[in-house]
Design an enzyme around this catalytic site. Sequence first.
Site, mmCIF file in Angstrom:
data_model
loop_
_atom_site.group_PDB
_atom_site.id
_atom_site.type_symbol
_atom_site.label_atom_id
_atom_site.label_comp_id
_atom_site.label_asym_id
_atom_site.label_seq_id
_atom_site.Cartn_x
_atom_site.Cartn_y
_atom_site.Cartn_z
ATOM 1 N N ASP A 53 0.864 -1.197 0.000
ATOM 2 C CA ASP A 53 0.000 0.000 0.000
ATOM 3 C C ASP A 53 0.891 1.234 0.000
ATOM 4 O O ASP A 53 1.993 1.228 0.545
ATOM 5 C CB ASP A 53 -0.911 0.024 1.233
ATOM 6 N N ASP A 79 4.385 3.089 -3.822
ATOM 7 C CA ASP A 79 3.404 3.658 -4.754
ATOM 8 C C ASP A 79 3.356 2.817 -6.030
ATOM 9 O O ASP A 79 4.368 2.668 -6.723
ATOM 10 C CB ASP A 79 3.834 5.096 -5.078
ATOM 11 N N SER A 160 -15.041 -3.092 -11.511
ATOM 12 C CA SER A 160 -16.173 -2.372 -10.929
ATOM 13 C C SER A 160 -17.364 -2.462 -11.882
ATOM 14 O O SER A 160 -17.177 -2.633 -13.099
ATOM 15 C CB SER A 160 -15.795 -0.894 -10.752
ATOM 16 N N TYR A 173 -12.461 6.152 -14.952
ATOM 17 C CA TYR A 173 -12.562 4.925 -14.127
ATOM 18 C C TYR A 173 -13.328 3.831 -14.887
ATOM 19 O O TYR A 173 -12.957 2.657 -14.841
ATOM 20 C CB TYR A 173 -13.271 5.314 -12.838
ATOM 21 N N LYS A 177 -11.657 0.332 -15.600
ATOM 22 C CA LYS A 177 -12.199 -0.903 -15.018
ATOM 23 C C LYS A 177 -12.717 -1.856 -16.104
ATOM 24 O O LYS A 177 -12.795 -3.061 -15.882
ATOM 25 C CB LYS A 177 -13.306 -0.573 -13.998
HETATM 26 N N1 LIG Z 1 -15.769 0.449 -2.516
HETATM 27 C C1 LIG Z 1 -16.491 0.190 -3.593
HETATM 28 O O1 LIG Z 1 -17.718 0.351 -3.627
HETATM 29 C C2 LIG Z 1 -15.805 -0.332 -4.844
HETATM 30 C C3 LIG Z 1 -16.609 -0.655 -5.933
HETATM 31 C C4 LIG Z 1 -16.030 -1.145 -7.092
HETATM 32 C C5 LIG Z 1 -14.648 -1.300 -7.148
HETATM 33 N N2 LIG Z 1 -13.876 -0.946 -6.083
HETATM 34 C C6 LIG Z 1 -12.436 -1.125 -6.215
HETATM 35 O O2 LIG Z 1 -11.953 -1.879 -5.128
HETATM 36 C C7 LIG Z 1 -10.565 -1.571 -4.925
HETATM 37 C C8 LIG Z 1 -10.313 -1.318 -3.437
HETATM 38 O O3 LIG Z 1 -11.015 -0.136 -3.057
HETATM 39 P P1 LIG Z 1 -11.601 0.125 -1.576
HETATM 40 O O4 LIG Z 1 -13.020 0.459 -1.754
HETATM 41 O O5 LIG Z 1 -11.166 -0.938 -0.646
HETATM 42 O O6 LIG Z 1 -10.843 1.505 -1.279
HETATM 43 P P2 LIG Z 1 -9.906 1.968 -0.046
HETATM 44 O O7 LIG Z 1 -9.620 3.406 -0.297
HETATM 45 O O8 LIG Z 1 -10.510 1.569 1.249
HETATM 46 O O9 LIG Z 1 -8.585 1.098 -0.253
HETATM 47 C C9 LIG Z 1 -7.765 1.283 -1.384
HETATM 48 C C10 LIG Z 1 -6.305 1.200 -0.960
HETATM 49 O O10 LIG Z 1 -5.485 1.415 -2.128
HETATM 50 C C11 LIG Z 1 -4.378 2.179 -1.731
HETATM 51 N N3 LIG Z 1 -3.793 2.898 -2.863
HETATM 52 C C12 LIG Z 1 -4.364 3.912 -3.560
HETATM 53 N N4 LIG Z 1 -3.501 4.378 -4.462
HETATM 54 C C13 LIG Z 1 -2.365 3.647 -4.352
HETATM 55 C C14 LIG Z 1 -1.110 3.671 -5.026
HETATM 56 N N5 LIG Z 1 -0.831 4.577 -5.968
HETATM 57 N N6 LIG Z 1 -0.182 2.766 -4.671
HETATM 58 C C15 LIG Z 1 -0.429 1.866 -3.677
HETATM 59 N N7 LIG Z 1 -1.591 1.812 -2.992
HETATM 60 C C16 LIG Z 1 -2.549 2.698 -3.338
HETATM 61 C C17 LIG Z 1 -4.935 3.150 -0.715
HETATM 62 O O11 LIG Z 1 -3.904 3.714 0.112
HETATM 63 C C18 LIG Z 1 -5.924 2.278 0.051
HETATM 64 O O12 LIG Z 1 -5.327 1.701 1.191
HETATM 65 C C19 LIG Z 1 -10.239 -0.404 -5.846
HETATM 66 O O13 LIG Z 1 -9.604 -0.874 -7.019
HETATM 67 C C20 LIG Z 1 -11.615 0.147 -6.182
HETATM 68 O O14 LIG Z 1 -11.616 0.843 -7.411
HETATM 69 C C21 LIG Z 1 -14.411 -0.485 -4.939
#
Ligand SMILES: NC(=O)c1ccc[n+]([C@@H]2O[C@H](COP(=O)([O-])OP(=O)(O)OC[C@H]3O[C@@H](n4cnc5c(N)ncnc54)[C@H](O)[C@@H]3O)[C@@H](O)[C@H]2O)c1
Length: 287
Positions: A53, A79, A160, A173, A177
């Site tokens: 992360d 990153d 997504s 996005y 996706k």
């Molecule tokens: N929450 C939803 O409803 C939802 C729906 C569809 C898809 N998603 C996808 O699920 C995945 C996880 O999302 P989440 O909802 O758990 O979000 P979240 O923000 O809780 O967790 C995402 C994590 O990714 C890390 N991150 C972001 N940019 C980064 C980078 N450049 N390098 C390394 N780490 C990085 C963040 O620090 C964070 O800890 C994502 O790909 C998101 O697009 C989420």
Amino acid sequence: MSSQRAAQIAGHLNYPQGLLAGQVAIITGSGQGIGAEAARLFANEGAKVVVSDIDAAKANAVAESISKSGGTAIAVPGDMLDDKYLKTLVKKTVEFGNTINIIVNNAGYTWDGVIHKMTDKQWDNIIALHNTAPFKLVREAAPYFRVTDGQPRCIINISSTSGVHGNAGQANYGLAKAGINGLTKVIAKEWGPKFGVRCNSIAFGHILTRLTAAKEDGAFVTTPDGEKIALGIPTGQGSQSKDANLDIPLRRAGTATEAASAILALASPLSSYITGQVIMVTGGRNM
Ligand SMILES: NC(=O)c1ccc[n+]([C@@H]2O[C@H](COP(=O)([O-])OP(=O)(O)OC[C@H]3O[C@@H](n4cnc5c(N)ncnc54)[C@H](O)[C@@H]3O)[C@@H](O)[C@H]2O)c1
């Protein structure tokens, strides 16, 4: 007995050391949200987990909590947009576990805007994070997937509903996706026949994490050049509207644990004949 409990018992009878016993897994974006839950569930099933992360404090906390509860995990913070980090991530993972069995490309966020106002930077940043970085990570890890040592290997790309059905305000996005689903199918076709590598996408709907929480909560991420991107949905809109879940047959959002459970299910040997698919985990929305 519930069918879920019956499946658990069947799983544990066949896999007494856990569904992922001894497997080495990289989960990107596992400092919080869905990724952190996946890290915990994977470790509970015997995987050696690499918590990746950009937020080092959160990555370290997840790895420590797994270790304290008897699991095996290390944090390798960095990153995903930094090519050097992707090399470090693979190198440290192999030093830790000797190989790589599973990659979950999960790190991500949204940076929304309507088409006529979306900047090049918004566009490039989201595609770099959701498409280019997963591709580069998989390419870097190729020597550990293109092998015939009899161990299971799989890649799970997090997609997504925006990438399958589209979503107003998410040109970047939605494209990214959808793109990751194309990459999923290419990997399944390139690395399935000779190496037995499985690759699938999971397209989530409304999952309760900071991405779908109220924007007013103030969560943000920072781009490589220091720009702060506010996360979340403004109160009254989308997932923050009072009618947010009315088109979901289950009439509720999913929890991060439910989302992560789908990742575990797909990574596990119970899914050994599933590859090249986009699995919808949405509570039935858009079926
Ligand atoms: N929450 C939803 O409803 C939802 C729906 C569809 C898809 N998603 C996808 O699920 C995945 C996880 O999302 P989440 O909802 O758990 O979000 P979240 O923000 O809780 O967790 C995402 C994590 O990714 C890390 N991150 C972001 N940019 C980064 C980078 N450049 N390098 C390394 N780490 C990085 C963040 O620090 C964070 O800890 C994502 O790909 C998101 O697009 C989420």
